[in-house]
Design an enzyme around this catalytic site. Structure first.
Site, PDB file in Angstrom:
ATOM      1  N   GLY A  66      50.010  39.726  45.148  1.00 29.10           N
ATOM      2  CA  GLY A  66      50.780  40.932  44.852  1.00 29.10           C
ATOM      3  C   GLY A  66      51.764  41.252  45.971  1.00 29.10           C
ATOM      4  O   GLY A  66      52.864  41.767  45.728  1.00 29.10           O
ATOM      5  N   ASN A  67      51.391  40.909  47.211  1.00 28.39           N
ATOM      6  CA  ASN A  67      52.276  41.194  48.347  1.00 28.39           C
ATOM      7  C   ASN A  67      53.549  40.363  48.313  1.00 28.39           C
ATOM      8  O   ASN A  67      54.560  40.752  48.896  1.00 28.39           O
ATOM      9  CB  ASN A  67      51.559  40.915  49.667  1.00 28.39           C
ATOM     10  N   LYS A  96      38.784  47.183  43.633  1.00 28.46           N
ATOM     11  CA  LYS A  96      40.120  46.577  43.510  1.00 28.46           C
ATOM     12  C   LYS A  96      41.184  47.590  43.890  1.00 28.46           C
ATOM     13  O   LYS A  96      41.327  48.637  43.243  1.00 28.46           O
ATOM     14  CB  LYS A  96      40.323  46.123  42.060  1.00 28.46           C
ATOM     15  N   LYS A 105      42.847  38.496  40.541  1.00 30.91           N
ATOM     16  CA  LYS A 105      43.587  37.333  40.021  1.00 30.91           C
ATOM     17  C   LYS A 105      43.193  36.041  40.735  1.00 30.91           C
ATOM     18  O   LYS A 105      43.343  34.953  40.163  1.00 30.91           O
ATOM     19  CB  LYS A 105      45.101  37.555  40.097  1.00 30.91           C
ATOM     20  N   LYS A 130      39.770  35.755  47.873  1.00 32.70           N
ATOM     21  CA  LYS A 130      40.499  34.476  47.997  1.00 32.70           C
ATOM     22  C   LYS A 130      39.536  33.396  48.486  1.00 32.70           C
ATOM     23  O   LYS A 130      39.528  32.272  47.982  1.00 32.70           O
ATOM     24  CB  LYS A 130      41.682  34.621  48.958  1.00 32.70           C
TER      25      LYS A 130
END
Ligand SMILES: Nc1ncnc2c1ncn2[C@@H]1O[C@H](COP(=O)(O)OP(=O)(O)O)[C@@H](O)[C@H]1O
Ligand SMILES: NC(=O)OP(=O)(O)O
Length: 331
Positions: free
Chosen positions: A9-10, A122, A206, A264
């Site tokens: 997202g970043n 989240k 995600k 991640k």
């Protein structure tokens, strides 16, 4: 080679940037410029985050006087797939003339009784100072948590079990298309007692969805691209040092935080454990170099990597594959 690449997202909206469309479109163009070379050489599935964007849409929806109830997070997630998917689709088409590109709305199955619904983790939307975040939480009924130096709203994030449209994505890949999917982790859905799919109020991670999808598609590699060049041991301490190559167990042992690096690490570890393949975490600009073992944090079953997607296997290892068979174990 088949690659699943998860775009953070970043990369779409840097911390502190205003979420204006033109700002994000510029970021998307830069992201696609870094990813297009991969699409030239490999089958590419591109997934993306939506944390900042889904928070913006939730605020808009909550303040819309026309609505008797704000749109729920499954609907907002689908909106972000449309918006970000459109930006990525157009930028990919412009970067890869002649290549078919598909951006699909898709759903991710989660379990209705996942305890994560009751323990929001989240991060969505922008970052606030602690006082403002707590005030907003009491006014609007949010849960807020610390995210680095700031505070953000958090929502439930059940674990992804399966991407509903996996077979469609595989078919599209087999036609040579670049596939953009699993945006925001996929719209979270459960299968009810009626046998039908129903959306649920949540935002799926995600990176975890990307791992589930990469495994289901028999991908050769999973790349998780973000705003740091590698995973760091001792993150935020004076002894911080980059992790260049690792195993799932060693990477998990670092205890990276939930809501940012933790998922991640879990995503790449899960993919490597289940497939024997190769995964990497690193900066968007380094995408190609991570695959070559020249940048990022690369994760393999044995913690060694020669580049070119061949986990290093000692010459006397009985599992060593002959040349031509050098594909990840489990394929
Ligand atoms: N051990 C670690 N090594 C590197 N970064 C870490 C670590 N622990 C936490 N982080 C943070 O994780 C962030 C990336 O996670 P996140 O913000 O969720 O990325 P994205 O939005 O790109 O998916 C980094 O910017 C960094 O601040
Ligand atoms: N849904 C999701 O994982 O978004 P971010 O990557 O923006 O956190």
């Amino acid at each position: 080679m088949r690659l699943v690449v998860a775009l953070g997202g970043n990369a779409l909206l840097e911390r502190g940037q205003r979420p204006d469309a033109e700002v994000q479109e510029g970021n998307v163009r830069r992201a696609v410029a870094a990813l297009a070379p991969l699409a030239h050489r490999h089958e590419l599935v591109l997934t993306h985050g939506n944390g900042p964007q889904v928070g913006v849409l939730a605020l808009q929806s909550a303040s819309d006087p026309e609505l008797s109830t704000p749109y729920p997070f499954d609907v907002l997630g689908a909106q972000t797939q449309g918006m970000i998917g459109y930006w990525l689709l157009q930028a990919m088409q412009n970067a890869l003339p002649g290549r078919q590109v598909a951006a699909i709305i898709n759903q991710t199955l989660v379990e209705a009784d996942d305890p994560a619904f009751d323990d929001p983790s989240k991060f969505v939307g922008q970052s606030y100072d602690e006082e403002t975040a707590r005030e907003l939480a009491s006014q609007r009924g949010w849960t807020v948590k610390q995210d680095g130096a700031g505070w953000r709203r958090v929502v439930g994030s059940p674990r992804p079990q399966r991407v509903v449209e996996t077979r469609l994505i595989r078919s599209l890949l087999e036609t040579g298309a670049v596939v953009i999917c699993a945006g925001g982790g996929g719209v979270p859905v459960v299968r009810g007692a009626d046998g039908l799919l129903h959306g649920v109020e949540a935002v799926v991670d995600k990176d975890l969805t990307s791992a589930v999808l990469a495994e289901a598609l028999d991908a050769d590699a999973l790349l998780v691209l973000t705003d740091v060049p590698h995973v760091v041991r001792g993150f935020g301490t004076p002894d911080a040092e980059p992790v260049r190559v690792s195993t799932p167990a060693a990477l998990r042992a670092l205890g990276a935080p939930a809501g940012s690096m933790g998922p991640k690490v879990e995503a790449v570890s899960r993919f490597v454990e289940l497939t024997g393949g190769v995964a990497g975490i690193g900066a968007l600009a380094d995408a190609e170099r991570i695959l070559d073992g020249a940048a990022g944090t690369v994760v393999t079953p044995n913690g060694r990597y020669e580049g070119s997607l061949r986990p290093a296997v000692p010459a006397d290892d009985p599992l060593r594959l002959t040349r031509g068979e050098q594909r990840p174990l489990g394929r």
